[in-house]
Enzyme design. Sequence first.
Site, PDB file in Angstrom:
ATOM      1  N   THR A  20       0.813  -1.220   0.000  1.00 35.60           N
ATOM      2  CA  THR A  20       0.000   0.000   0.000  1.00 35.60           C
ATOM      3  C   THR A  20       0.841   1.263   0.000  1.00 35.60           C
ATOM      4  OG1 THR A  20      -1.773  -1.155   1.181  1.00 35.60           O
ATOM      5  CG2 THR A  20      -1.793   1.255   1.267  1.00 35.60           C
ATOM      6  N   THR A 193       1.101  -4.724   4.259  1.00 33.80           N
ATOM      7  CA  THR A 193       0.848  -5.043   5.672  1.00 33.80           C
ATOM      8  C   THR A 193       0.182  -6.400   5.881  1.00 33.80           C
ATOM      9  OG1 THR A 193      -1.290  -3.883   5.603  1.00 33.80           O
ATOM     10  CG2 THR A 193       0.647  -2.608   6.273  1.00 33.80           C
TER      11      THR A 193
END
Length: 661
Positions: A20, A193
């Site tokens: 991200t 993540t």
Amino acid sequence: MKVTRAASTSRVLMIYTGGTIGMLFGQQGLTTEPSFLTATLRSQNRFHDPLQDSLFSHSGSVQGYRQWSSGNSGRSSPLTGVADVSSSQLPTLLVRSSRPIGRTGLSSDRDQGSSAAGGVQVADNVYEAHLPSLVTPRSAVPGGTGSKRIRYAVLEWDPLLDSSNVEMSDWIRIATEIELNYMFDAFVILHGTDTMAYSASALSFLLEDLGKTVILTGAQIPLSQLRNDATDNLMGALTIAGHYIIPEVCLYFNHMLFRGNRVSKMSSYDLNAFDSPNFPPLVKVGIDIVVNWKDVIRQTSLRRFKAHKKMNSHVATLRLFPGITAATVSAFLTPSTKGVVLETFGAGNAPQRSDLMNVLRQACDSGVVVVAISQCSKGSVSDAYETGRTLLQAGVVPGGDMTPECALSKLSYLLSKSELSVSEVRNLMGVPLRGELTSLVPPAANNLTVEKNLESINGLLSHFSRLSKLPPPHANLPKIIIQDETAPDAAAPWSWTAAESASTEAALYPMLLHLAASRNDIESIQFCLGKPENSVHTNTDSNALNSLEAASMVAGGLVNCTEGSGRTPLHTAALNGHLDSVNLLLNFGALVHQRDALGHTCLYYAARQGHSEVVNVLIKMGGAFSFVDNVFAAVAIENALKSGDTMSLDVWKSAGYVALT
């Protein structure tokens, strides 16, 4: 001048795998975009200030800002502070990879072998290129004096990966790239993540005998958004990597640096996405950067760093639930399965049905390694309950307080080692290899009294007097005494807190340790440090316990304490050629890659003085020259060539000198 600047510069390799942190919004949501992250970092002066002419470099004081603002020559904007330096003008850093390298990262497969890729193949599956480097503004060294800049290159993967697509082969790829580029001071890995905790755990095992800082980080909101957590996470990870030697695989998120194999992702929407339920953070970043040095692992094995490049994929995780059938478990345990992480109830409990236990027992008897961990985020498996002991009797191995991500990674790592038997794998699953689980051996209780504290300090004074060639300890030396308050003429006794005692000893122990290293005094070194790291929990000696308290107040631990020039006791021992002291300090966890204020390593000083035996030990431990060392070594070698000093040339060669290009 160039050498001075180099001495105050850390070199960090940033491996950008995707995630991200570098994404943009596309037609189907967030997606990765090649080169975007590197371009963004170049455009922000907090990440890149090559001319030291940005607002960040001149905002340390009112006077500095006013002088910069009034005298700005137009090279950078007062609003952005970004110098206009083209990519071709940027200094470069040599980077190696197992894949062809592009200008800002790895090229795609279609570019393999092409000159456009910007790299050359130097060996089988080894490519290298000089990548443009970015450099941060100069900042104060936390806990030290002076300032430092961080120069870093971005090794970008192509294709960039969403972390949900990360596989075991990608862990090996990261480990390989760290091994190929181990000449860098530290490493930052940008990662998505979702599986970051798995990758951090796996890398902690794959990077064997690690002596440098490796930090994984990412973001919940990408750097492309005005409001994001990417900036803080990236700058925090880069700052810690550039300023501290924490020889572990770590994960940095939301102002916390965690041990990588202790972390799980706890939230998909909070910025505080990760937690380490059973182990405290190694670093807390607030107004100050506070390092929990007493919990930082210090490498004590006399082995050189290497990357293990295998993982066994025949492992799986099985979560127990009420009503789970033996048929379900049996179907799960297919013949190809070599290891299973069994997520049990509470403290390691499972249903007590005989059919279920029989299936598990048969699997264990057939050579499958079954490891029990708790489904609870906090806590550990134990044999406190009968339902837990039944699992152990069936052959299931207790996994302590390991996270599911760590247990699976460790099991895969151990099963990939063909030299280990099934019995050895089972035993090692319960042994902390990288600090991944809490040892069952409790630390010694520190029940020190004021009298014992005074006795320890008097012992310190005795060692000082002996090393300083003062009169012997039995002479009329000043001593600290405590008066018997029950005596009729007793004055008010001197009382102090444990913190005051530790502060006193934190000031005295480093001085004694440096003095002992310079004199090769093994007795005094052992007095300061107690016992080596691997046996510290069995040490109940009062002076050892006091030295542990002192160590917790010294950056890097007492064994890595520095004096005015930034030298550690290992620097001092290596400079003087004291082989016994060097070996002992290394056994206590002395950092072989630590540099002094001039940018020199202990290996450089040993080579400069011609101490070949010390050089060999430091090389075996993984020692290597810094950039500054190579600059000075080149001058020394030139002088040796002119004078025909073959002995010096041999020492420099054995120390691994590499000519600068």
